[in-house]
Write a protein that holds these residues in place. Sequence first.
Motif, mmCIF file in Angstrom:
data_model
loop_
_atom_site.group_PDB
_atom_site.id
_atom_site.type_symbol
_atom_site.label_atom_id
_atom_site.label_comp_id
_atom_site.label_asym_id
_atom_site.label_seq_id
_atom_site.Cartn_x
_atom_site.Cartn_y
_atom_site.Cartn_z
ATOM 1 N N THR B 2 0.852 -1.192 0.000
ATOM 2 C CA THR B 2 0.000 0.000 0.000
ATOM 3 C C THR B 2 0.887 1.240 0.000
ATOM 4 O O THR B 2 2.017 1.198 0.475
ATOM 5 C CB THR B 2 -0.893 0.042 1.258
ATOM 6 N N LYS B 3 0.329 2.302 -0.563
ATOM 7 C CA LYS B 3 1.094 3.548 -0.573
ATOM 8 C C LYS B 3 0.960 4.229 0.782
ATOM 9 O O LYS B 3 -0.127 4.297 1.336
ATOM 10 C CB LYS B 3 0.578 4.463 -1.693
ATOM 11 N N ASN B 4 2.048 4.705 1.305
ATOM 12 C CA ASN B 4 2.062 5.317 2.627
ATOM 13 C C ASN B 4 2.632 6.723 2.509
ATOM 14 O O ASN B 4 3.794 6.903 2.183
ATOM 15 C CB ASN B 4 2.925 4.456 3.565
ATOM 16 N N TYR B 5 1.774 7.706 2.768
ATOM 17 C CA TYR B 5 2.250 9.095 2.671
ATOM 18 C C TYR B 5 2.431 9.729 4.046
ATOM 19 O O TYR B 5 2.554 10.926 4.170
ATOM 20 C CB TYR B 5 1.266 9.919 1.818
ATOM 21 N N LYS B 6 2.394 8.926 5.091
ATOM 22 C CA LYS B 6 2.531 9.477 6.442
ATOM 23 C C LYS B 6 3.995 9.762 6.768
ATOM 24 O O LYS B 6 4.891 9.160 6.200
ATOM 25 C CB LYS B 6 1.996 8.475 7.460
ATOM 26 N N ARG B 7 4.165 10.625 7.743
ATOM 27 C CA ARG B 7 5.516 10.824 8.273
ATOM 28 C C ARG B 7 5.923 9.594 9.062
ATOM 29 O O ARG B 7 5.087 8.972 9.703
ATOM 30 C CB ARG B 7 5.531 12.032 9.219
ATOM 31 N N THR B 8 7.175 9.274 9.034
ATOM 32 C CA THR B 8 7.632 8.167 9.871
ATOM 33 C C THR B 8 7.566 8.607 11.327
ATOM 34 O O THR B 8 7.976 9.713 11.667
ATOM 35 C CB THR B 8 9.087 7.809 9.518
ATOM 36 N N ASP B 13 9.062 15.914 12.870
ATOM 37 C CA ASP B 13 8.666 16.732 11.717
ATOM 38 C C ASP B 13 9.446 18.049 11.759
ATOM 39 O O ASP B 13 8.895 19.098 12.067
ATOM 40 C CB ASP B 13 7.148 16.974 11.780
ATOM 41 N N ARG B 29 15.956 8.907 7.313
ATOM 42 C CA ARG B 29 14.599 8.472 6.969
ATOM 43 C C ARG B 29 14.550 6.940 6.846
ATOM 44 O O ARG B 29 13.638 6.293 7.348
ATOM 45 C CB ARG B 29 14.194 9.154 5.655
ATOM 46 N N GLU B 33 12.254 4.533 9.053
ATOM 47 C CA GLU B 33 11.249 3.652 8.422
ATOM 48 C C GLU B 33 11.443 2.208 8.872
ATOM 49 O O GLU B 33 10.478 1.502 9.183
ATOM 50 C CB GLU B 33 11.358 3.727 6.885
#
Lengths: 354, 242
Positions: B2-8, B13, B29, B33
């Motif tokens: 699945t595509k994951n666009y969240k911040r790790t 941030d 990063r 992850e």
Amino acid sequence: MIRKILMSGNEAMGEAAIAAGCKFYAGYPITPQNELTAYMATELPQRGGIFIQSESELAAISMVYGASASGVRSMTSSSSPGISLKQEGLSYIAGAQVPAVVINVMRAGPGLGNIWPAQSDYFQATKGGGHGDYRMIVLAPSSVQESYDLTRLGFHLADRYRIASMILSDGLLGQMMEGIETDDEARAPLKIDKPWALTGAQGRRPNIVQSLYIRRGDVEKHNIVLQKKYRLIASREVRFEGKFLDDAKLVVVAYGSMSRIAGAAVDELRKQGKKIGLFRPITLWPFPSKELEKVSKRVKKFLVVEMSYGQMVEDARLSVKCGAQVSFYGRGGGGVPTEKQIEREVLKFLNPKH
Amino acid sequence: MTKNYKRTESLYDVATHYCAGCGHGILHRIVAEAIDELGVREKTIAIAPVGCAVIAYDYWRLDCAEAAHGRALAVATAIKRVQPDKVVFTYQGDGDLAAIGTAETIHAANRGENLTVIFVNNAVYGMTGGQMAPTTLLSQKTATTPLGRDAKLAGYPLKISEMLALLDGVYSVERTSVSNPKEVFNTKRAIKQAFENQIQNKGFSMVEVLSMCPTYWDKTPVDAAKWIEDHMSQYFKLGKLK
């Protein structure tokens, strides 16, 4: 239960560490403290702790830093040349405010010197041998019993103030065997909370063990915090012992195994009717300055005796009142002042004409 | 997938202090992850190096210790021995791991400490202003090799990963790079594997990552990435060494 054991000073410090709840030891062999490393290698794993023979002193002290950062009581030990290598880690331990106990069984220097006893690391221990403005608590035992007692105290003080405690022993004291009494139940290690320890940030904000502060003002603020802590320790933790101070005309000042020999000389001079006293600092940092100053209100002659060419004598001179004279006698490079030599120096100073 | 666009979660941030085109941002990063995916953030302890990544704890939401220059693996050794249930890793540069900390590196590896080591090799000292690293290539110009590194004067680029691969105590050593997206994905796989090795108590695992330093290579970010492929990885061969 009170136990009576015959052991060397080196072994007594190892036993004291385990009794104080030390769970991690790292060290690198060096004479004259090898019995201590061997004691920890045998005893610590059997009693719930971890022993590592490190690749160097640099690694050993950094391992202690890591173990202490994890929140457990930890220790390393060495002798003079090895302690020089540990100065790097000691500075980081001071900066990051992690507790640690470090034992120095002093030998003669400079350089490799030799393995014979000396007290020539006093400056290094009490004035900050590493970089930066920092202090360690420095405890100087004068017997095997005290090697045990002060090592235990060292762990307590290290945790209480988040500071390194150094036990400043020497080759004489480390190798000497004496009977000691231990009472582990009566003096179980005090539990001190360590909310700052690195245990994984579970349900809390991450903890950072650091000595770096990138912004300039922050380093100064951090130093002010450290200095405040050092002043608190200096006001609370001074320890010393006095003998015949009430009527003494001259007071001999000595610490560690030197104070044993000086004490015998004082006793002999008393037998001859000479009013001589003994002042023995037990904490070398904080130095019992006020206490020595108090003595100097009445006593005007002090003879500092050291197994060095004059290190503690500087603190004695800074402590006494104007008008009090401080003289010095010392031998270094493994030379140990004898009772007779001390008696001779005392009499020479007491009656300058003779 | 699945595509994951969240911040790790393991990464704050915030903007980093790293230069444009530097590999550290990518690597921070990747590490975050891997920790997130393995679900171990709350039991992970990081050891920051002395070098450009010294304030990695400003970027990772992890318990973290600084170490004296080169001593990260001594510090990590003790933390892991005292807390064997935790995940402990060091993140070190070439000067830290392969010059001033060579002894700590070799002996932690030889003892087979159950640790994960991320070794960032950018062939230069970044924090102090671009001096020669143990991994600086021959004829590469730095502040302290102004005419280019001369083997007669300064020796050869140190292949410490190959050295470690010879040790019985080492479980796994791999060299990867972050010079293009394919290699970034491969680095992610290798780093995650190195963490899994520790979780499964397999022992000492190190990933050496060839990483860009455009500032002190005096190159654009694009040229720096190309330099890894054209020069650096010719000498430091990518792949699994053990």
